[in-house]
Structures are given as structure tokens and as C-alpha cells.
Enzyme design. Structure first.
Site, mmCIF file in Angstrom:
data_model
loop_
_atom_site.group_PDB
_atom_site.id
_atom_site.type_symbol
_atom_site.label_atom_id
_atom_site.label_comp_id
_atom_site.label_asym_id
_atom_site.label_seq_id
_atom_site.Cartn_x
_atom_site.Cartn_y
_atom_site.Cartn_z
ATOM 1 N N ALA A 272 0.829 -1.208 0.000
ATOM 2 C CA ALA A 272 0.000 0.000 0.000
ATOM 3 C C ALA A 272 0.856 1.247 0.000
ATOM 4 C CB ALA A 272 -0.914 0.001 1.230
ATOM 5 N N VAL A 273 0.359 2.261 -0.691
ATOM 6 C CA VAL A 273 1.008 3.578 -0.748
ATOM 7 C C VAL A 273 -0.054 4.626 -0.437
ATOM 8 C CG1 VAL A 273 2.128 5.238 -2.309
ATOM 9 C CG2 VAL A 273 2.784 2.821 -2.387
ATOM 10 N N GLU B 294 -2.760 -12.489 -3.446
ATOM 11 C CA GLU B 294 -4.172 -12.399 -3.838
ATOM 12 C C GLU B 294 -4.497 -10.922 -4.034
ATOM 13 O OE1 GLU B 294 -4.273 -15.307 -1.458
ATOM 14 O OE2 GLU B 294 -4.579 -16.281 -3.385
ATOM 15 N N ASN C 86 -8.728 -4.612 -9.189
ATOM 16 C CA ASN C 86 -7.744 -3.670 -8.631
ATOM 17 C C ASN C 86 -6.699 -3.319 -9.701
ATOM 18 O OD1 ASN C 86 -5.750 -2.340 -7.128
ATOM 19 N ND2 ASN C 86 -6.129 -3.612 -5.322
ATOM 20 N N TYR D 173 1.704 -5.746 -10.743
ATOM 21 C CA TYR D 173 2.158 -7.121 -10.579
ATOM 22 C C TYR D 173 2.554 -7.747 -11.927
ATOM 23 C CZ TYR D 173 0.150 -6.469 -5.951
ATOM 24 O OH TYR D 173 -0.131 -5.991 -4.697
HETATM 25 C C1 LIG Z 1 -1.024 -0.493 -5.892
HETATM 26 C C2 LIG Z 1 -0.239 0.649 -5.251
HETATM 27 C C3 LIG Z 1 0.568 0.105 -4.083
HETATM 28 C C4 LIG Z 1 0.723 1.219 -6.313
HETATM 29 O O1 LIG Z 1 1.542 2.187 -5.687
HETATM 30 P P1 LIG Z 1 2.218 3.403 -6.501
HETATM 31 O O2 LIG Z 1 3.274 3.981 -5.643
HETATM 32 O O3 LIG Z 1 1.179 4.312 -7.022
HETATM 33 O O4 LIG Z 1 2.850 2.617 -7.732
HETATM 34 P P2 LIG Z 1 4.015 3.132 -8.675
HETATM 35 O O5 LIG Z 1 3.973 4.625 -8.809
HETATM 36 O O6 LIG Z 1 5.297 2.556 -8.169
HETATM 37 O O7 LIG Z 1 3.622 2.462 -10.044
HETATM 38 C C5 LIG Z 1 4.275 1.308 -10.471
HETATM 39 C C6 LIG Z 1 3.551 0.674 -11.635
HETATM 40 O O8 LIG Z 1 2.311 0.175 -11.210
HETATM 41 C C7 LIG Z 1 1.334 0.313 -12.241
HETATM 42 N N1 LIG Z 1 0.219 1.022 -11.601
HETATM 43 C C8 LIG Z 1 0.171 1.415 -10.325
HETATM 44 N N2 LIG Z 1 -1.030 1.982 -10.071
HETATM 45 C C9 LIG Z 1 -1.724 1.946 -11.209
HETATM 46 C C10 LIG Z 1 -3.024 2.382 -11.587
HETATM 47 N N3 LIG Z 1 -3.852 2.985 -10.732
HETATM 48 N N4 LIG Z 1 -3.420 2.168 -12.844
HETATM 49 C C11 LIG Z 1 -2.589 1.569 -13.728
HETATM 50 N N5 LIG Z 1 -1.353 1.149 -13.424
HETATM 51 C C12 LIG Z 1 -0.925 1.336 -12.188
HETATM 52 C C13 LIG Z 1 1.983 1.004 -13.367
HETATM 53 O O9 LIG Z 1 2.308 -0.019 -14.300
HETATM 54 C C14 LIG Z 1 3.255 1.587 -12.786
HETATM 55 O O10 LIG Z 1 4.316 1.451 -13.642
HETATM 56 P P3 LIG Z 1 4.765 2.669 -14.617
HETATM 57 O O11 LIG Z 1 5.014 3.846 -13.726
HETATM 58 O O12 LIG Z 1 5.989 2.120 -15.257
HETATM 59 O O13 LIG Z 1 3.613 2.874 -15.534
HETATM 60 C C15 LIG Z 1 -1.189 1.784 -4.787
HETATM 61 O O14 LIG Z 1 -2.015 2.154 -5.877
HETATM 62 C C16 LIG Z 1 -2.073 1.429 -3.596
HETATM 63 O O15 LIG Z 1 -1.674 1.597 -2.440
HETATM 64 N N6 LIG Z 1 -3.325 0.958 -3.843
HETATM 65 C C17 LIG Z 1 -4.279 0.678 -2.762
HETATM 66 C C18 LIG Z 1 -3.874 -0.545 -1.982
HETATM 67 C C19 LIG Z 1 -3.913 -1.763 -2.859
HETATM 68 O O16 LIG Z 1 -4.889 -2.023 -3.525
HETATM 69 N N7 LIG Z 1 -2.815 -2.555 -2.855
HETATM 70 C C20 LIG Z 1 -2.664 -3.726 -3.671
HETATM 71 C C21 LIG Z 1 -3.384 -4.908 -3.155
HETATM 72 S S1 LIG Z 1 -2.759 -5.493 -1.592
#
Ligand SMILES: CC(C)(COP(=O)(O)OP(=O)(O)OC[C@H]1O[C@@H](n2cnc3c(N)ncnc32)[C@H](O)[C@@H]1OP(=O)(O)O)[C@@H](O)C(=O)NCCC(=O)NCCS
Length: 159
Positions: free
Chosen positions: A81-82, A114, A119, A125
Site C-alpha cells: 500500500a502507498v 491475492e 484492482n 504485478y
Molecule cells: C497499488 C499501489 C501500491 C501502487 O503504488 P504506486 O506507488 O502508485 O505505484 P508506482 O507509482 O510505483 O507504479 C508502479 C507501476 O504500477 C502500475 N500502476 C500502479 N497503479 C496503477 C493504476 N492505478 N493504474 C494503472 N497502473 C498502475 C503502473 O504499471 C506503474 O508502472 P509505470 O510507472 O511504469 O507505468 C497503490 O495504488 C495502492 O496503495 N493501492 C491501494 C492498496 C492496494 O490495492 N494494494 C494492492 C493490493 S494489496
């Protein structure tokens, strides 16, 4: 990722980073999907051997975390999570990359996870080579009682 962001890893039994993980948790997960964990849940898993928690911080402020549990040569990414205000800057990428490196250093040969089937984290992933294993119908229960399917994904470390 921004250069000033630091990643720290905490092993099982280390409890001092749990508050930072919860700080991000309450903001990162939309309650409508029922994916967030409670403090007792992450405290409990942090007592299990082979668990580690990675926190991303800017100065002392937590911006993201990853929680992984390993058993023998397999591990599971339990949570990633971020903080919503800090997304799209490579923090999630850095946390996943660090988790995979830690797993490899520990001789782990695969990572499972999972994720809710709708999402957008699935994109992240896939970028890291995770592959579809199967669908788990109704795996998550949202706060409105609605069920959401999950996908099981797997990354083989040997490739
Ligand atoms: C998933 C999550 C951790 C990604 O964190 P983030 O810091 O925004 O991710 P990044 O900036 O490092 O992005 C990395 C890659 O992820 C993909 N990505 C991340 N969020 C995305 C989105 N909303 N839509 C499309 N691609 C996405 C992209 O491919 C990106 O790569 P790129 O920059 O080369 O295009 C964040 O959106 C989050 O906390 N979500 C809510 C919690 C959650 O659902 N966690 C996962 C399940 S446990």
C-alpha cells in the site's frame, strides 16, 4: 522513486513499525472492498517466523509499506500500500522490488499474492512478471456486505 525516500525492513517480532504501517493502511484501502487489515491482524502476522515488513518513509513520515510472510522456500505478499497522495511516483514499484530482492536473498523461490480482480494494482504485478494462477470467487467482503473476487498471482523467482 524520489531520491529522499528510504526503505527500512523489519523482521518478525519487531513491533516498532506497526504504527507506521497502520498510518498508511487507514488511508490506502477503500473500505468498500474490505481489503485493509486491522492492527491486531498485522501484529499477529508479525509474530510468525519468516515475516517481514518494509516501510517507505520520507524523513520520518511513512508513505507506504509491504508485508510478506514466508514459509520454507515460498512467500506471500500479504499487503502492499502507498498513501493515496503519494501514488504514481514509483513507491509501490520500489516496495515490490525490495520485497522480491529480500525474498531472493533468503533463498525463496516463489512469491504468491491475492488481489481483488478489479484492482489496478494488477498492472504493477504484471509488470513484475506475476502470472495468473486462479480466481477466488467472493474472497473479499466489502463494508456494504458485497463480495469481490480475487485473483491468485504467482511470481517464480527462478525466471
Ligand atoms: C497499488 C499501489 C501500491 C501502487 O503504488 P504506486 O506507488 O502508485 O505505484 P508506482 O507509482 O510505483 O507504479 C508502479 C507501476 O504500477 C502500475 N500502476 C500502479 N497503479 C496503477 C493504476 N492505478 N493504474 C494503472 N497502473 C498502475 C503502473 O504499471 C506503474 O508502472 P509505470 O510507472 O511504469 O507505468 C497503490 O495504488 C495502492 O496503495 N493501492 C491501494 C492498496 C492496494 O490495492 N494494494 C494492492 C493490493 S494489496
Amino acid at each position: 522513486m524520489m531520491p529522499d525516500i528510504v526503505l527500512d525492513t523489519y523482521d518478525e517480532g519487531e513491533r516498532n513499525a506497526l504504527a507506521d504501517a497502520m498510518d498508511v493502511m487507514v488511508r490506502a484501502f477503500d473500505p468498500v472492498y474490505g481489503e485493509a487489515w486491522t492492527l491486531p491482524q498485522i501484529s499477529g502476522v508479525m509474530l510468525m517466523p519468516g515475516t517481514w515488513l518494509t516501510i517507505a518513509r520520507l524523513d520520518a513520515t511513512p508513505l507506504g509499506f509491504a508485508l510478506v510472510r514466508s514459509v520454507l522456500d515460498e512467500c506471500e505478499l500479504l499487503l502492499l500500500a502507498v498513501d493515496p497522495a503519494w501514488r504514481g511516483r514509483g513507491i509501490g514499484d520500489a516496495l515490490l522490488s525490495s520485497s522480491l530482492s529480500t525474498a531472493r536473498r533468503r533463498g525463496i523461490t516463489s512469491m504468491n499474492l491475492e488481489v481483488r480482480a478489479t484492482n489496478s494494482a494488477i498492472k504493477l504485478y504484471e509488470k513484475f512478471g506475476f502470472e495468473y494462477v486462479h480466481r477466488r470467487p467472493g474472497y473479499y467482503r466489502g463494508n456494504d456486505g458485497q463480495l469481490h473476487d480475487a485473483l491468485s498471482l504467482r511470481r517464480d523467482m527462478m525466471i
